[in-house]
Design a protein around this motif. Structure first.
Motif, PDB file in Angstrom:
ATOM      1  N   GLY A   1      65.590  63.182 -32.718  1.00 37.99           N
ATOM      2  CA  GLY A   1      65.503  61.748 -32.942  1.00 37.99           C
ATOM      3  C   GLY A   1      66.708  60.942 -32.515  1.00 37.99           C
ATOM      4  O   GLY A   1      66.709  59.703 -32.671  1.00 37.99           O
ATOM      5  N   ILE A   2      67.762  61.565 -31.976  1.00 36.22           N
ATOM      6  CA  ILE A   2      68.910  60.786 -31.479  1.00 36.22           C
ATOM      7  C   ILE A   2      68.425  59.929 -30.317  1.00 36.22           C
ATOM      8  O   ILE A   2      67.870  60.426 -29.343  1.00 36.22           O
ATOM      9  N   ARG A   3      68.670  58.604 -30.407  1.00 31.52           N
ATOM     10  CA  ARG A   3      68.150  57.684 -29.392  1.00 31.52           C
ATOM     11  C   ARG A   3      69.170  57.352 -28.312  1.00 31.52           C
ATOM     12  O   ARG A   3      68.803  56.992 -27.197  1.00 31.52           O
ATOM     13  N   SER A   4      70.459  57.394 -28.639  1.00 31.45           N
ATOM     14  CA  SER A   4      71.439  56.977 -27.632  1.00 31.45           C
ATOM     15  C   SER A   4      72.768  57.662 -27.882  1.00 31.45           C
ATOM     16  O   SER A   4      73.071  58.098 -29.003  1.00 31.45           O
ATOM     17  N   TRP A   5      73.558  57.725 -26.796  1.00 35.62           N
ATOM     18  CA  TRP A   5      74.889  58.309 -26.831  1.00 35.62           C
ATOM     19  C   TRP A   5      75.882  57.285 -26.284  1.00 35.62           C
ATOM     20  O   TRP A   5      75.538  56.405 -25.512  1.00 35.62           O
TER      21      TRP A   5
ATOM     22  N   PRO B   1      87.648  59.697 -25.609  1.00 33.61           N
ATOM     23  CA  PRO B   1      88.147  59.358 -26.942  1.00 33.61           C
ATOM     24  C   PRO B   1      87.094  58.807 -27.891  1.00 33.61           C
ATOM     25  O   PRO B   1      87.336  58.722 -29.087  1.00 33.61           O
ATOM     26  N   ASP B   2      85.892  58.428 -27.373  1.00 36.07           N
ATOM     27  CA  ASP B   2      84.950  57.739 -28.267  1.00 36.07           C
ATOM     28  C   ASP B   2      83.517  58.189 -28.015  1.00 36.07           C
ATOM     29  O   ASP B   2      82.663  57.402 -27.602  1.00 36.07           O
ATOM     30  N   PRO B   3      83.207  59.453 -28.291  1.00 34.05           N
ATOM     31  CA  PRO B   3      81.807  59.880 -28.182  1.00 34.05           C
ATOM     32  C   PRO B   3      81.066  59.544 -29.467  1.00 34.05           C
ATOM     33  O   PRO B   3      81.654  59.531 -30.551  1.00 34.05           O
ATOM     34  N   TYR B   4      79.801  59.245 -29.376  1.00 38.48           N
ATOM     35  CA  TYR B   4      79.013  59.065 -30.592  1.00 38.48           C
ATOM     36  C   TYR B   4      77.535  59.218 -30.277  1.00 38.48           C
ATOM     37  O   TYR B   4      77.096  59.088 -29.125  1.00 38.48           O
ATOM     38  N   CYS B   5      76.766  59.507 -31.306  1.00 38.39           N
ATOM     39  CA  CYS B   5      75.315  59.598 -31.186  1.00 38.39           C
ATOM     40  C   CYS B   5      74.695  58.692 -32.242  1.00 38.39           C
ATOM     41  O   CYS B   5      75.258  58.507 -33.329  1.00 38.39           O
ATOM     42  N   ILE B   6      73.545  58.106 -31.921  1.00 38.94           N
ATOM     43  CA  ILE B   6      72.925  57.107 -32.779  1.00 38.94           C
ATOM     44  C   ILE B   6      71.464  57.451 -32.998  1.00 38.94           C
ATOM     45  O   ILE B   6      70.723  57.700 -32.045  1.00 38.94           O
ATOM     46  N   TRP B   7      71.060  57.464 -34.253  1.00 42.41           N
ATOM     47  CA  TRP B   7      69.654  57.462 -34.630  1.00 42.41           C
ATOM     48  C   TRP B   7      69.265  56.008 -34.909  1.00 42.41           C
ATOM     49  O   TRP B   7      69.908  55.328 -35.712  1.00 42.41           O
TER      50      TRP B   7
ATOM     51  N   GLU C   1      69.206  43.304 -30.072  1.00 39.75           N
ATOM     52  CA  GLU C   1      67.915  43.099 -30.706  1.00 39.75           C
ATOM     53  C   GLU C   1      67.057  44.355 -30.521  1.00 39.75           C
ATOM     54  O   GLU C   1      66.870  44.816 -29.394  1.00 39.75           O
ATOM     55  N   PRO C   2      66.511  44.897 -31.603  1.00 36.83           N
ATOM     56  CA  PRO C   2      65.700  46.118 -31.461  1.00 36.83           C
ATOM     57  C   PRO C   2      64.441  45.905 -30.635  1.00 36.83           C
ATOM     58  O   PRO C   2      63.977  46.819 -29.955  1.00 36.83           O
ATOM     59  N   GLY C   3      63.896  44.664 -30.663  1.00 38.31           N
ATOM     60  CA  GLY C   3      62.646  44.434 -29.944  1.00 38.31           C
ATOM     61  C   GLY C   3      61.566  45.365 -30.453  1.00 38.31           C
ATOM     62  O   GLY C   3      61.382  45.540 -31.668  1.00 38.31           O
ATOM     63  N   ASP C   4      60.854  45.998 -29.516  1.00 39.62           N
ATOM     64  CA  ASP C   4      59.794  46.921 -29.926  1.00 39.62           C
ATOM     65  C   ASP C   4      60.259  48.370 -29.915  1.00 39.62           C
ATOM     66  O   ASP C   4      59.456  49.294 -29.995  1.00 39.62           O
ATOM     67  N   GLN C   5      61.575  48.583 -29.837  1.00 41.21           N
ATOM     68  CA  GLN C   5      62.080  49.948 -29.889  1.00 41.21           C
ATOM     69  C   GLN C   5      61.872  50.517 -31.297  1.00 41.21           C
ATOM     70  O   GLN C   5      62.169  49.847 -32.285  1.00 41.21           O
ATOM     71  N   PRO C   6      61.373  51.725 -31.409  1.00 38.94           N
ATOM     72  CA  PRO C   6      61.180  52.302 -32.752  1.00 38.94           C
ATOM     73  C   PRO C   6      62.530  52.654 -33.382  1.00 38.94           C
ATOM     74  O   PRO C   6      63.238  53.530 -32.904  1.00 38.94           O
ATOM     75  N   GLY C   7      62.895  51.921 -34.390  1.00 35.40           N
ATOM     76  CA  GLY C   7      64.153  52.186 -35.083  1.00 35.40           C
ATOM     77  C   GLY C   7      63.922  52.980 -36.347  1.00 35.40           C
ATOM     78  O   GLY C   7      62.802  53.378 -36.664  1.00 35.40           O
ATOM     79  N   GLU C   8      64.987  53.226 -37.068  1.00 40.98           N
ATOM     80  CA  GLU C   8      64.878  53.881 -38.371  1.00 40.98           C
ATOM     81  C   GLU C   8      64.697  52.820 -39.448  1.00 40.98           C
ATOM     82  O   GLU C   8      65.006  51.639 -39.261  1.00 40.98           O
TER      83      GLU C   8
END
Length: 1013
Positions: free
Chosen positions: A140-144, A168-174, A180-187
């Protein structure tokens, strides 16, 4: 007597009214049984119930659902702890029964080889599968981020996510964190349900800093930083309401982000699973019963019980029933007047309960113990009055603890008796012995002490009270000498000193004196006068000659450049409820030196971010503890010993705004500090602290009220860390005198640095009380070694914009951080000469409410577009206010902060600039005067910061300057060149004014008329 755990108060109150729990004996061959009740405020699915069992180690045991006892439940045993998966969906209560046999002979529960994990974590409940990477996906990770250069090839193998960290700044996002989320399925993480986060992770380095973020539905997010130590797999656990106070409050979170090994490239991170979990069920464990105990309980029909009607605090109550036959397990409980449980226990034959330390009426209930150790039928009930114990001491309560040396110096002190637990007792003495230390007078009349305090400041009067039996009490009343000058505000929001306008300008850090500009006009720090972080104050007092010389050189430089005020951060001054006495003397000397040069100080009282001792163990050990002797530490009250002796440091910096012990220490620190500062003429105002990150307004109101009990004459300033909308609007509920914001920014491609300052000034003005720009600058925001500086010419113009664009919004002066070059400092020296030359009287200027309002949402989504809109309005000379939708009535034109476009046909009401110029104006409500800032933008917006970190700044060009006048009959118009520092001629025509040909300077223009508008 058998002790057992209790449910929280509310649950117990409900349980007291519930039917008794009376299960029959269910397992043949078992010799003992203990019933466990698990409760949950939210629905559970396949939850794990954890509890401590009284079963002997190694004894065969069988755990069953007491409602369905035929099937044994599997168990994980960890010493005395049992973890039992409870299948199915349930709410409210589930009762388990643990049976064991001392001789064997029972079919035990299956033993689980590993600690079970519940099935009601967020991902499983929402998506049908856990975030455990077991299916080979990224779960379910959507972006890095923050770009592909920050991480290598990410793999999932054997249920493990592996992240090679290369930047220096890696991250992962659910979910969707940004935009704006728009129609992207968020949590949709319900923070009312999911209160615990657990991660199983491994890193290849011995120690690293990690972060996690949550973003709510409005786009607001908060971080939590933490240290991971060790390079083996480990489970990290976070109490989310505790680390996000005021944020994890029941709202829905749309995104979750993990930043592993921040600023540690060339490491490898592995994540086994991530779980957002419901709170553990609360558990009540009943007493241990034998089969004979259960049978004996069933046989009880009647008994006799005699109980006293009165008890004394600190005593015990013995419930001793008289009955024929055996002695089953009995239970007794005490409840207060609100039905809250005060004490409960169960034992054979009788029970002894503490009456408690508080004097109050208690209701008692007694009877055979049910399976949870609560009284069951046949019941006996009654009441007992718990009265105070013997007189132990007197409590002296002054009507005010701080008494000004000017005015009424008499204080009434109420005297009350108290037992050793603090319960009130009447005062029966007729002729007490009363004393007062350090002068003053005290009289005893009608059970009240009347104290007349000294007329000298900083006198501590200890008032003593002793009766004929040598029982004593005391309190301390302190005198405060307030400054003689009166600092106030005009009705229009400008600061006055003794009724005269005082415009705070400069605001450079007094902590970091600098030398004079060098040949390249650069200014460098000459001294770290009051260090922060765990660095002890090194200069002592009196200062060495070189320290004194550097401070005086700096103060002289400020005075020579028209600076009127400096900003002092009290670093490491709070040593947990006390003041560092040496630093305080040095601070007062600094004030003396500054005041001699016409400088006043804005004083930040508390440390910021993670520097306060309440949240930083290094500060406690390296800064605070060296100030204490072993005897002082041993005598500390519990709320201070918690931090200094036990070193019980708060888990998150935000907790210091909510923790009662930390707040009490903060107030005691202020009790020592404010009486000293209140009498110094150089103190202009108090700031709570620097860049406060989401402080609760309840803390602001409480601390402001506390400061005012000591010093009601000095204004209090709030200084938030989030500098964007809607933070200023929130501060309307803070009960402070003035608002400040820090306008650091690098501009945007469609809104240069100055435009962003202007927009933030408009947001600050919306707070509705006096405001000013604070710490800011361009190169001051580019201190990192790999970020190039912008040329002095443009950093100077950044300060110019910060000053005049904010003044045009009604700001009360302008501050910055530390000057980077002499040209920046010189900009502050132009303000008062310009206003005087233009004939502008700020003290008497009440700003005209514009026709236009920019409507902002109650979240941060529109900040960037609103900045672009502000630039487009500047280009047309259109003034505006900023409001949320609910407060935007009464304006002729409403603009959407999310839309940067200015409607066709919308024109300035008073002044419009020539092509290639922008203006911001401050127009008096009565039309008597106007201040216009005319800035040259003919060269457009360019990046002067390099590609790695762009900095978008306006570029002047050679375009004729002019000002079209659309309204007002101005009898006097003057222009002041900010490049030349002098008045320049203006030529009036039918449309407005023209400025001399070939003059492309930024200017401020003053327009005055002597007729009513």
């Amino acid at each position: 007597m058998q002790a057992y755990s209790f449910l929280p108060v509310l649950a117990l109150s409900a349980a007291a009214c519930a039917a008794p729990v009376l299960h029959p004996w269910q397992i043949e061959g078992a010799s003992h049984r203990q019933v466990i009740e698990a409760r949950s405020a939210v629905a559970r699915q396949n939850a794990v119930v954890e509890f401590v069992s009284a079963a002997p180690a190694g004894a065969p045991l069988r755990v069953v659902d007491a409602a369905v006892p035929a099937a044994a439940l599997p168990v994980f045993r960890a010493g005395e702890r049992l973890l039992v998966p409870v299948p199915g969906e349930w709410t409210a209560a589930r009762q388990l029964a643990v049976y064991w046999s001392e001789e064997g002979g029972i079919d035990p529960s299956p033993l689980l080889p590993a600690q079970p994990i519940g099935g009601d974590d967020y991902a499983t409940a929402t998506h049908g599968h856990a975030w455990d990477f077991a299916d080979g996906s990224q779960s379910g990770i959507r972006s890095w981020g923050d770009g592909p250069q920050h991480y290598g090839t990410i793999t999932v193998e054997d249920g493990i996510l592996t992240i090679p960290v290369t930047g220096p700044d890696p991250y992962c996002i659910w979910g969707v964190m940004f935009g704006e989320p728009g129609d992207q399925p968020g949590e949709r993480i319900d923070s009312a349900r999911y209160t615990r986060l657990r991660l199983r992770v491994r890193q290849s380095c011995p120690t690293a800093e990690w972060s996690l973020f949550f973003t709510d539905e409005k786009g607001q997010y908060q971080p939590h930083n933490f240290t991971v130590r060790g390079s083996e797999f480990q489970i990290l656990e976070f109490d989310l309401p505790k680390i996000f106070p005021g944020f994890w409050d029941g709202r829905i979170m749309r995104a979750f982000r993990i930043d592993p090994t921040n600023k540690r490239p060339d490491t490898t991170v592995q994540i086994d699973w991530v779980r957002l979990e419901l709170p553990d069920p609360t558990v009540e464990a009943g007493p241990v019963f034998t089969r004979a105990d259960v049978a004996g309980r069933e046989a009880v029909r009647r008994y006799d019980l005699t109980m006293p009607a009165v008890a004394v605090a600190g005593e015990t109550l013995a419930f001793r029933p008289v009955l024929a036959g055996g002695a089953p397990i009995f239970a007794a409980e005490l409840r207060d007047g609100g039905g809250r449980l005060a004490a409960r226990a169960a034992d054979h034959a009788g029970v002894v309960l503490p009456a408690g330390e508080q004097a109050r009426p208690l209701a008692w209930t007694f009877g055979p113990a049910d399976d949870l150790g609560r009284p069951a039928s046949p019941l006996e009930t009654g009441a007992v009055e718990v009265r105070p114990a013997a007189l132990d001491h007197y409590v002296l309560e002054p009507e005010r603890r701080f008494v000004p040396t000017k005015g009424n110096r008499q204080v009434r002190i109420r005297v009350a008796g108290a037992d050793r637990f603090g319960n009130n007792l009447p005062v029966v003495t007729g002729a007490p012995r009363v004393t007062i230390a350090n002068g003053g007078r005290v009289e005893w009349t009608d059970n009240v002490l009347a104290v007349t305090c000294s007329d000298q400041p900083l006198v501590a009067h200890t008032v003593g009270f002793t009766d004929e039996n040598n029982i004593t009490g005391s309190c301390v009343v302190r005198t405060v000498g307030h400054r003689q000058t009166a600092i106030g505000y005009t009705p229009t929001g400008y600061i006055t000193v003794n009724g005269e306008l005082f415009l705070p300008l400069g605001g450079f850090y007094a902590n970091w004196p600098s030398g004079r500009p060098g040949a390249d006009d650069k200014i460098g720090r000459s001294l770290d006068l009051f260090p922060c972080n765990p660095v002890p104050y090194p200069h002592g007092f009196p200062w060495p000659a070189d320290v004194e010389e550097k401070v005086c050189t700096y103060l002289d430089l400020c005075r020579e450049n028209g600076v009127t005020a400096l900003r002092l951060m009290l670093r490491n001054m709070d040593i947990v409820g006390r003041v560092d006495p040496v630093q305080l003397q040095a601070t007062l000397h600094l004030f003396d030196l500054g005041f001699e040069r016409g400088l006043r100080f804005s004083v930040a009282l508390h440390e910021d971010y993670n520097k306060p001792p309440y949240v930083n163990r290094d500060i406690v050990e390296k800064i605070c503890l060296p100030h204490y002797t072993a005897e002082e530490l041993a005598a500390l009250p519990p709320h201070r010993a918690r931090f200094l002796v036990r070193k019980d440091i708060l888990e998150t910096p935000a907790a210091r705004y909510l923790d009662a012990d930390a707040i009490r220490c903060q107030k005691e620190y202020l009790d020592e500090l404010i009486p000293v500062l209140a009498g110094h003429e150089a103190v202009l105002r108090y700031e709570f602290e620097n860049e406060m990150v989401n402080p609760p307004m309840s803390w602001c109101r409480e601390i402001a009220a506390h400061i005012r009990t000591i010093d009601p004459r000095t204004p209090i300033l709030g200084n938030p860390g989030p500098h964007y909308w809607p933070e200023p609007w929130r501060w309307r509920d803070s009960s402070i005198h003035q608002f400040s914001y820090h306008p650091y920014n690098n501009g945007m491609e469609r809104a240069d640095h100055g435009t962003v300052v202007f927009a933030r000034s408009k947001w600050a003005a919306a707070a509705g009380f006096p405001f000013a720009t604070g710490e800011g600058g361009i190169n001051q925001n580019r201190w990192q070694p790999d970020v190039p500086k912008v040329p002095n010419e443009f950093s100077m113009r950044g300060i110019r914009d910060q000053i005049w664009l904010s003044l045009a919004c009604g700001a009360n002066g302008s501050f910055m951080w530390t000057a980077d070059c002499g040209a920046e400092m010189a900009e502050f020296g132009k303000v008062r000469p310009a206003l005087a030359a233009l004939g502008i009287d700020l003290a008497g200027l009440k700003r005209r409410t514009p026709r236009v309002v920019v409507v902002m949402p109650d979240n941060a989504k529109a900040n960037n577009s609103a900045c672009e809109l502000a630039g487009n309005l500047l280009a047309r000379g259109i003034d505006f206010d900023v409001r949320p939708a609910a407060a935007a009535a009464g304006y002729t034109v409403r603009l959407d902060g999310a839309d940067p476009k200015v409607p066709d046909g919308l024109e300035a009401e008073f002044f419009a600039p020539a092509e290639g110029w922008q203006i911001a104006s401050l127009v008096a409500a009565d039309g008597s005067q106007a201040l216009v800032y005319l800035r040259n933008v003919a060269g457009g917006i360019r990046n002067y910061g390099g590609e790695a970190r762009p900095c978008w700044l306006r570029t002047p060009g050679q375009t004729p300057a002019g000002l079209r006048i659309r309204a007002g009959e101005w009898t006097q118009i003057r222009a002041f060149s900010l490049d030349r520092g002098e008045i320049v001629p203006v030529e009036r025509n039918a449309d407005g004014i023209l400025l001399p040909a070939g003059l492309f300077d930024d200017m401020v223009i003053g327009l005055v008329r002597r007729k009513d508008f």
